[in-house]
Scaffold this active site. Sequence first.
Site, PDB file in Angstrom:
ATOM      1  N   SER A  60       4.847  -7.487  -7.336  1.00  0.00           N
ATOM      2  CA  SER A  60       3.609  -7.272  -6.567  1.00  0.00           C
ATOM      3  C   SER A  60       2.422  -7.913  -7.264  1.00  0.00           C
ATOM      4  CB  SER A  60       3.335  -5.773  -6.435  1.00  0.00           C
ATOM      5  OG  SER A  60       4.463  -5.116  -5.931  1.00  0.00           O
TER       6      SER A  60
ATOM      7  N   SER B  60      -9.554   3.702 -10.064  1.00  0.00           N
ATOM      8  CA  SER B  60      -8.264   3.961  -9.436  1.00  0.00           C
ATOM      9  C   SER B  60      -8.479   4.083  -7.934  1.00  0.00           C
ATOM     10  CB  SER B  60      -7.656   5.236 -10.004  1.00  0.00           C
ATOM     11  OG  SER B  60      -6.281   5.277  -9.702  1.00  0.00           O
TER      12      SER B  60
ATOM     13  N   CYS C 295       9.772   2.610  -3.955  1.00  0.00           N
ATOM     14  CA  CYS C 295       9.813   3.996  -3.463  1.00  0.00           C
ATOM     15  C   CYS C 295      11.210   4.583  -3.596  1.00  0.00           C
ATOM     16  CB  CYS C 295       9.347   4.062  -2.012  1.00  0.00           C
ATOM     17  SG  CYS C 295       7.592   3.674  -1.838  1.00  0.00           S
TER      18      CYS C 295
ATOM     19  N   LYS D 215       6.526  -8.704  -2.131  1.00  0.00           N
ATOM     20  CA  LYS D 215       5.808  -7.436  -2.295  1.00  0.00           C
ATOM     21  C   LYS D 215       6.455  -6.375  -1.403  1.00  0.00           C
ATOM     22  CE  LYS D 215       2.727  -4.113  -2.336  1.00  0.00           C
ATOM     23  NZ  LYS D 215       2.865  -2.911  -1.519  1.00  0.00           N
TER      24      LYS D 215
ATOM     25  N   SER E 244      -3.800   9.386  -9.464  1.00  0.00           N
ATOM     26  CA  SER E 244      -2.815   8.381  -9.888  1.00  0.00           C
ATOM     27  C   SER E 244      -3.077   7.755 -11.251  1.00  0.00           C
ATOM     28  CB  SER E 244      -2.716   7.281  -8.827  1.00  0.00           C
ATOM     29  OG  SER E 244      -3.945   6.595  -8.729  1.00  0.00           O
TER      30      SER E 244
ATOM     31  N   ASP F  24      -6.530  -1.720  -3.162  1.00  0.00           N
ATOM     32  CA  ASP F  24      -5.276  -1.078  -2.779  1.00  0.00           C
ATOM     33  C   ASP F  24      -5.628   0.064  -1.832  1.00  0.00           C
ATOM     34  OD1 ASP F  24      -2.912   0.321  -2.505  1.00  0.00           O
ATOM     35  OD2 ASP F  24      -2.399   0.289  -4.630  1.00  0.00           O
TER      36      ASP F  24
ATOM     37  N   HIS G  63      -0.181   5.967   2.093  1.00  0.00           N
ATOM     38  CA  HIS G  63      -1.359   5.751   1.257  1.00  0.00           C
ATOM     39  C   HIS G  63      -2.373   6.894   1.280  1.00  0.00           C
ATOM     40  CE1 HIS G  63      -3.838   3.328  -1.329  1.00  0.00           C
ATOM     41  NE2 HIS G  63      -4.861   3.771  -0.640  1.00  0.00           N
TER      42      HIS G  63
ATOM     43  N   GLU H  26      -3.472  -4.925  -1.577  1.00  0.00           N
ATOM     44  CA  GLU H  26      -2.141  -4.575  -2.059  1.00  0.00           C
ATOM     45  C   GLU H  26      -1.227  -3.932  -1.010  1.00  0.00           C
ATOM     46  OE1 GLU H  26      -0.788  -5.047  -5.001  1.00  0.00           O
ATOM     47  OE2 GLU H  26       0.723  -3.486  -5.281  1.00  0.00           O
TER      48      GLU H  26
ATOM     49  N   HIS I 240      -4.482   2.046  -8.425  1.00  0.00           N
ATOM     50  CA  HIS I 240      -3.907   3.061  -9.319  1.00  0.00           C
ATOM     51  C   HIS I 240      -3.906   2.617 -10.788  1.00  0.00           C
ATOM     52  CE1 HIS I 240      -2.494   4.776  -5.567  1.00  0.00           C
ATOM     53  NE2 HIS I 240      -1.836   3.680  -5.286  1.00  0.00           N
TER      54      HIS I 240
ATOM     55  N   HIS J 119       5.592   3.306  -9.319  1.00  0.00           N
ATOM     56  CA  HIS J 119       6.767   2.428  -9.407  1.00  0.00           C
ATOM     57  C   HIS J 119       6.978   1.905 -10.824  1.00  0.00           C
ATOM     58  CE1 HIS J 119       6.688   2.686  -5.203  1.00  0.00           C
ATOM     59  NE2 HIS J 119       6.284   1.486  -4.871  1.00  0.00           N
TER      60      HIS J 119
ATOM     61  N   ASP K 218       8.523  -3.776  -3.547  1.00  0.00           N
ATOM     62  CA  ASP K 218       7.725  -2.633  -4.012  1.00  0.00           C
ATOM     63  C   ASP K 218       7.862  -1.461  -3.032  1.00  0.00           C
ATOM     64  OD1 ASP K 218       5.278  -1.048  -3.720  1.00  0.00           O
ATOM     65  OD2 ASP K 218       4.209  -2.425  -5.011  1.00  0.00           O
ATOM     66  N   ASN K 219       7.544  -1.710  -1.754  1.00  0.00           N
ATOM     67  CA  ASN K 219       7.562  -0.621  -0.770  1.00  0.00           C
ATOM     68  C   ASN K 219       8.974  -0.038  -0.650  1.00  0.00           C
ATOM     69  OD1 ASN K 219       5.328  -2.306  -0.506  1.00  0.00           O
ATOM     70  ND2 ASN K 219       5.015  -1.839   1.658  1.00  0.00           N
TER      71      ASN K 219
ATOM     72  N   GLN L 253      -0.545 -10.666  -6.633  1.00  0.00           N
ATOM     73  CA  GLN L 253      -1.991 -10.376  -6.765  1.00  0.00           C
ATOM     74  C   GLN L 253      -2.683 -11.444  -7.604  1.00  0.00           C
ATOM     75  OE1 GLN L 253      -4.148  -8.507  -5.472  1.00  0.00           O
ATOM     76  NE2 GLN L 253      -3.165  -6.654  -4.703  1.00  0.00           N
TER      77      GLN L 253
ATOM     78  N   ASN M 129       0.304  -7.585   0.567  1.00  0.00           N
ATOM     79  CA  ASN M 129       1.407  -6.705   0.982  1.00  0.00           C
ATOM     80  C   ASN M 129       2.513  -7.472   1.699  1.00  0.00           C
ATOM     81  OD1 ASN M 129       2.511  -3.906   1.469  1.00  0.00           O
ATOM     82  ND2 ASN M 129       2.315  -4.631   3.578  1.00  0.00           N
TER      83      ASN M 129
HETATM   84  P1  NAI Z   1       5.547   0.155   7.798  1.00  0.00           P
HETATM   85  O1  NAI Z   1       4.571  -0.202   8.842  1.00  0.00           O
HETATM   86  O2  NAI Z   1       6.622  -0.796   7.393  1.00  0.00           O
HETATM   87  O3  NAI Z   1       6.286   1.532   8.168  1.00  0.00           O
HETATM   88  C1  NAI Z   1       5.666   2.639   8.736  1.00  0.00           C
HETATM   89  C2  NAI Z   1       6.616   3.153   9.823  1.00  0.00           C
HETATM   90  O4  NAI Z   1       6.141   4.399  10.324  1.00  0.00           O
HETATM   91  C3  NAI Z   1       6.702   2.204  11.016  1.00  0.00           C
HETATM   92  O5  NAI Z   1       8.048   1.827  11.251  1.00  0.00           O
HETATM   93  C4  NAI Z   1       6.117   3.017  12.171  1.00  0.00           C
HETATM   94  O6  NAI Z   1       6.746   2.720  13.409  1.00  0.00           O
HETATM   95  C5  NAI Z   1       6.388   4.439  11.719  1.00  0.00           C
HETATM   96  N1  NAI Z   1       5.503   5.450  12.319  1.00  0.00           N
HETATM   97  C6  NAI Z   1       4.191   5.346  12.646  1.00  0.00           C
HETATM   98  N2  NAI Z   1       3.752   6.495  13.173  1.00  0.00           N
HETATM   99  C7  NAI Z   1       4.798   7.361  13.169  1.00  0.00           C
HETATM  100  C8  NAI Z   1       4.964   8.707  13.585  1.00  0.00           C
HETATM  101  N3  NAI Z   1       3.960   9.404  14.139  1.00  0.00           N
HETATM  102  N4  NAI Z   1       6.184   9.289  13.417  1.00  0.00           N
HETATM  103  C9  NAI Z   1       7.215   8.593  12.877  1.00  0.00           C
HETATM  104  N5  NAI Z   1       7.116   7.309  12.481  1.00  0.00           N
HETATM  105  C10 NAI Z   1       5.923   6.702  12.620  1.00  0.00           C
HETATM  106  O7  NAI Z   1       4.680   0.546   6.507  1.00  0.00           O
HETATM  107  P2  NAI Z   1       5.207   0.696   4.989  1.00  0.00           P
HETATM  108  O8  NAI Z   1       5.038  -0.583   4.293  1.00  0.00           O
HETATM  109  O9  NAI Z   1       6.526   1.365   5.023  1.00  0.00           O
HETATM  110  O10 NAI Z   1       4.093   1.670   4.408  1.00  0.00           O
HETATM  111  C11 NAI Z   1       3.962   3.028   4.828  1.00  0.00           C
HETATM  112  C12 NAI Z   1       2.814   3.689   4.061  1.00  0.00           C
HETATM  113  O11 NAI Z   1       3.146   3.738   2.673  1.00  0.00           O
HETATM  114  C13 NAI Z   1       1.488   2.935   4.116  1.00  0.00           C
HETATM  115  O12 NAI Z   1       0.440   3.870   4.109  1.00  0.00           O
HETATM  116  C14 NAI Z   1       1.473   2.139   2.823  1.00  0.00           C
HETATM  117  O13 NAI Z   1       0.184   1.754   2.450  1.00  0.00           O
HETATM  118  C15 NAI Z   1       2.112   3.119   1.879  1.00  0.00           C
HETATM  119  N6  NAI Z   1       2.752   2.608   0.673  1.00  0.00           N
HETATM  120  C16 NAI Z   1       2.882   3.493  -0.363  1.00  0.00           C
HETATM  121  C17 NAI Z   1       3.497   3.135  -1.529  1.00  0.00           C
HETATM  122  C18 NAI Z   1       3.598   4.103  -2.642  1.00  0.00           C
HETATM  123  O14 NAI Z   1       3.947   3.714  -3.755  1.00  0.00           O
HETATM  124  N7  NAI Z   1       3.338   5.366  -2.449  1.00  0.00           N
HETATM  125  C19 NAI Z   1       4.053   1.786  -1.718  1.00  0.00           C
HETATM  126  C20 NAI Z   1       3.912   0.937  -0.554  1.00  0.00           C
HETATM  127  C21 NAI Z   1       3.290   1.348   0.589  1.00  0.00           C
END
Ligand code: NAI
Length: 469
Positions: free
Chosen positions: A400, A78, A233, A224, A83, A133, A339, A194, A55, A392, A228-229, A404, A219
């Site tokens: 984070s 990006s 968020c 991180k 983003s 990322d 993501h 990331e 991003h 963020h 960050d997560n 990196q 990650n």
């Molecule tokens: P995580 O693995 O810690 O959490 C995901 C959760 O979703 C898990 O607990 C899993 O059991 C649950 N899950 C999976 N399938 C499901 C379903 N069908 N129904 C309900 N729950 C379900 O992953 P994290 O770190 O929380 O990341 C989640 C997503 O967010 C990833 O795609 C990551 O890349 C992205 N992300 C986005 C950010 C942003 O700024 N927008 C920042 C950090 C991560």
Amino acid sequence: LDLSLPHKVADLSQADFGGKEMQLSEREMPGLMECIRKYGSQKPLQGLKVMGSLHMTIQTAMLIKTLHALGADIRWASCNIFSTQDHAAAAVVEQGLAKVFAWKGETLEDYWWCTEMALTWPDGSGPDLIVDDGGDATLLIHKGVEAENDPSILEQKTDNKEFQCVLDRLALRLKEDPRHWHKVAAGMKGVSEETTTGVHRLYQLEKEGKLLFPAINVNDSVTKSKFDNLYGCRESLADGIKRATDIMVAGKVVVICGYGDVGKGCAQSMRGFGARVLVTEIDPICALQAAMEGYEVTTVEDALPLGDIYVTCTGNYHVITGAHMEGMKDEAIVCNIGHFDNEIDMNYLENTPGVSRLNIKPQVDKWTLKSGRSILILAEGRLVNLGCATGHASFVMSNSFTNQTLAQIKLAKENLEKKVYTLPKELDEEVARLHLGRLGAKLTKLTPEQADYIGVQVEGPYKAEMYRY
Ligand code: NAI
């Protein structure tokens, strides 16, 4: 590809504004500033070509500034079509920190063109190092090698618009140089990844024995994903929803799908505004955590009569389906902070007869469904905090991006194997330490007797590998 093109951004006249915002972020990014101070004279990335697919925000501009100070020759794209902050992209170009190919509101074709431009230096060579990322740059190289080994994969028919763009790019490249991606992969010292979704892709490649270069999972540094997560968020989700809709969150029912690190931050955020939060989970451990925080744990189906706002945070596929959307309350808000955009079945909306779209403003659409009711979709189902707001805050991104930077130095210095690594705990603790001062936090020092008693060194690391924080 026109390799004589030096960069492609929306508007270079925004460079001054971008530069001022970069300057303002310095105080909030103590980890990055310390990296510049500590490694700026050693230049551990001197002579190395670094490509970024991340991003293109003000915070990322500061990461680029850091990598540049460490000696890197940088090209950037990006990792999401919505983003980029155009003033950040302009400032990076104007300050001569990197060649940037990114603007807010790319098409999917633009996006993959930008990714390939950033992966290709003017002499046609690829990078030594990648900051990825979500894994799209890594994917393009791996798919490229696959296509060179077996060109028939380019013939496959797919309804996935995005994957079609990848196949089209690879077909063009194959005509020009049938070994291009093999050469790029062979030249790679490694990638640092990331996010959760990109890390999943890397472990999958490793498991299948297909990983073509070393990788560092940034990650899963504690500093991180547990910051960050979670805390990132916790603030940027609300920012995205508010900028897009101006909705009053207090009193609403918000459905958070997925209670991992991101989901935990999102749920806490919405509760903080006074929403009633429902959580959906597939994992009994995370479901139990949510229940014990006092959230109602239920299914999307059961939440349909109640939910005013839905947020997907799973990194999974089709968590909100067409049938779910048809069953929602009128003008429910639906967004994703995971993501990729496939957490919500956007395909259902785009390709179902009788479903129609009314654009309210960029990244906000009202879709009228077959049920006769409507829903609001934010950022076309892409990550709402970066599509509808600016991602963020600098402080959390400094954590984070210090990881990196340390990962890039490690990949540059060490000849790692084609595996996925994490950074050592000493570095994780160091990243945290660098950020305490800004918050006025005072750390207690272990006495040698205490250190001995709990079986650690006075200077750390303080926890065993299995400790979960
Ligand atoms: P995580 O693995 O810690 O959490 C995901 C959760 O979703 C898990 O607990 C899993 O059991 C649950 N899950 C999976 N399938 C499901 C379903 N069908 N129904 C309900 N729950 C379900 O992953 P994290 O770190 O929380 O990341 C989640 C997503 O967010 C990833 O795609 C990551 O890349 C992205 N992300 C986005 C950010 C942003 O700024 N927008 C920042 C950090 C991560």
